[in-house]
Scaffold this active site. Structure first.
Site, PDB file in Angstrom:
ATOM      1  N   SER B 152       0.838  -1.191   0.000  1.00 52.97           N
ATOM      2  CA  SER B 152       0.000   0.000   0.000  1.00 52.97           C
ATOM      3  C   SER B 152       0.883   1.254   0.000  1.00 52.97           C
ATOM      4  O   SER B 152       1.778   1.372  -0.842  1.00 52.97           O
ATOM      5  CB  SER B 152      -0.945  -0.056   1.204  1.00 52.97           C
ATOM      6  N   ASP B 329      -8.879  -6.374  -4.594  1.00 53.86           N
ATOM      7  CA  ASP B 329      -8.503  -5.083  -4.011  1.00 53.86           C
ATOM      8  C   ASP B 329      -9.086  -3.985  -4.892  1.00 53.86           C
ATOM      9  O   ASP B 329      -8.646  -3.777  -6.015  1.00 53.86           O
ATOM     10  CB  ASP B 329      -6.972  -4.987  -3.965  1.00 53.86           C
ATOM     11  N   HIS B 362      -8.070  -5.140  -0.243  1.00 52.68           N
ATOM     12  CA  HIS B 362      -6.776  -4.492  -0.009  1.00 52.68           C
ATOM     13  C   HIS B 362      -6.040  -5.113   1.177  1.00 52.68           C
ATOM     14  O   HIS B 362      -4.817  -5.232   1.175  1.00 52.68           O
ATOM     15  CB  HIS B 362      -7.018  -3.001   0.227  1.00 52.68           C
TER      16      HIS B 362
END
Lengths: 389, 389
Positions: B152, B329, B362
């Site tokens: 991320s 995601d 995610h």
């Protein structure tokens, strides 16, 4: 040829007979604000009920004389020569119970206390709205609607009509809707409600007495909603990562910007858009109504009374259906519409289904994609033939 | 065999040399809290920097003696025999500047005023973090990392490392990341920030002096974030539309519920989950840090200095890349990772890419999908051979 419906006037209808609600309580007398377009024919066979979604109202089409620039929320769909043609159909818009545009809701005075209902207004449901709308139909002498139609939450009402009053619905148009919210849908509603409920100006829902409104919470709630109404792709096309181009200076001039500001002020255009939408909404919408309507969305689940089996819930319906979804709608994705279609086909009900490849996300149902409008137009042509409209 | 890394101890490092920041200002002295695992080899060739995302810290793996139940945020990835094997690699975690877990940030005392920085703490960027991390590497005598790795926002730092210090990065592992936020990503950040900025307890960022924290805003911000971390499917599996099963009674007993409560209290399990996550987060996270880190996310855009051309931004990099995305995601979707891969391939850079078909959205980058972990393990095996670890 299409033309605008012109100046329209809403009317308020009073209902004295108490309305039993799904939560077990009863609403004593209540008012509903209603708007109609076109003429009811002698056979009373050409009536169409248009149901509204979260933030809309009875004001479906046309303009008010004191605000000639603002048209009704589905003015592109409803009017002379438009897909739902008011030269042929008599169209009714009803502001739902609990809303904040004239119908009885949390802002209204509770006759038993003389004060606004506020938090004590009952949590009405989609089914309650349908029962209230049925009384409007009664008042107009309409036994059977040629069609009941709605998008999003409005589509849920159309679906509920076909289940609760099968004999009163000829056609059911369910657009950009879903048979029930997903966990993610509920989650977004919950965050929006949390923003309102935790606003210190909310005062447990009785903010009217304090002369304030929970503007901050309502603003955040609306911003969250707006993200779910647009597709990722549409946002990218509309705003991308563009910086807000011009910055107003103190002397009224503006300066073009190129670099980052390194602040939490508006930096990207999408921020400016969301803040504007949030601010505007907080000016005119009632927070208790927002809570109530999002909860009605959460609760809608016609299959629930049938052990979760949507096919069974729809088994005894007699309407013909048009179900429309939009490819980029991630709030109520096409797969959700296909659940409805599948459940209808389980019982060989007559259903037409279209998935429109429009880029505008959930909001597409309010826009004018020609494939979408032509489809609805053709569908109403068929209805007109059936009912002699 | 995999085993836990055991008890670890963070260390605070002071940096006296001022740090020039991207916003044009300079941070005088500052502290960074750091944690290391494994041993730096004699050649100093086996160091791996693990960069953290929004709400994490230097505490990547292991446990603290005073909290033996809580492991570091990537404990399943980093440890003896784990994919990033601390028997072979020397792993460093750094709490980023502006965070709230020991490194200098808005909660820290500004030496020039003797009061917390609060709103006056500079808006640091991913590139600023990388520069600060480079000084940590210098302090450890590490000229070149065997790998820089992150998920991320951590993946953005890894990418920035490979661009800003190409000669210091052997491998760059970019997991569940993106070359820049989309308009929708920015929109979610903006709503979260709006919730904090409009909380009356925010006091323009100087809430420390008022003895309060903007808990309500932080709570809503975290709830919004959580929705974007999970996939729609995963939420449906975890929570569906299940009603919160048991309701506590006043006498301590609990009663199973079946019907709706018709209230805004917790009704569905997903609501309970979000409220819990929001409440917990508001207990330990600093609101100014949340604002700052979401802005760092918004601003990250290495292509920006190259006319928006990511290929040019990555042209001069020399690292080898592993890029990993997760099919469900929707925050940083696989298509975003493929933009990175494409830009690298434009210059025939060496890049491996995997799209893992995990259901967890995610958050999958923090979980233990075996395909994902085996892939990372195999990749580090190759690195170990290269650097003699």
């Amino acid at each position: 040829m299409e033309s605008s419906i012109g100046i329209v006037t809403p009317q308020s209808m009073h209902f004295a007979e108490p309305l039993p609600l799904q939560n077990g309580s009863t609403l004593a007398g209540y008012d509903l604000t209603v708007e109609t377009y076109g003429e009811l024919n002698a056979a009373r066979s050409n009536a169409v009920l248009v149901c509204h979604a979260l933030n809309a109202s009875h004001h479906v089409a046309g303009r008010y004389s004191d605000d000639p620039k603002t048209a009704g929320w589905w003015d592109n769909m409803v009017g002379p020569g438009k897909p739902l043609d008011t030269n042929r159909f008599f169209v009714i818009g009803v502001n739902n119970l609990g809303s904040c545009f004239g119908s009885t809701g949390p802002m209204s005075l509770d006759p038993t206390t003389g004060k606004p209902y506020g938090a004590s207004f009952p949590l009405v449901t989609v089914e309650d709205w349908v029962n209230a709308q049925a009384r409007v139909a009664d008042a107009f002498g309409i036994e059977r609607f040629a069609a009941v139609m709605g998008g999003s939450l409005g589509g849920m009402q159309a679906m509920a009509w076909s289940i609760m009053y099968p004999e009163r619905v000829g056609h059911c148009l369910v657009i950009a809707s879903t048979p029930k919210l997903s966990a993610q849908n509920i989650a977004f509603n919950e965050v929006a409600r949390s923003a309102i409920l935790s606003d210190p100006d909310f005062h447990g829902g009785d903010y009217y007495a304090h002369g304030v409104v929970p503007r901050r919470g309502l603003r955040v709630a609306r911003m969250i909603g707006h993200i779910t109404y647009l597709s990722d792709e549409d946002m990218a096309v509309k705003f991308g990562r563009s910086l807000q181009r011009a910055e107003a200076l103190a002397d009224g001039a503006a300066v073009e910007r190129d670099g980052y500001k390194f602040s939490f002020d508006v930096e990207f255009e999408v921020e400016s858009y969301l803040r504007y939408q949030g601010d505007k909404f907080a000016e005119y919408f009632d927070a208790n109504t927002y809570l109530l309507i999002t909860r009605a969305l959460d609760y809608f689940d016609p299959a629930r009374a049938y052990g979760g089996d949507l096919s069974r819930a729809l088994a005894h319906t007699t309407a013909k259906y048009l179900v429309v979804s939009f490819a980029t709608d991630w709030r109520f994705a096409p797969a959700r519409s296909r659940e409805i279609v599948k459940a209808l086909l389980d019982h060989r009900h007559q259903v037409s289904y279209a998935e429109i490849d429009a880029p505008h996300g959930h909001d597409a149902f309010l826009l004018t994609d020609p494939r979408y409008h032509n489809l609805v137009r053709a569908y109403y042509d068929r209805i007109a033939t059936e009912v002699g409209a």
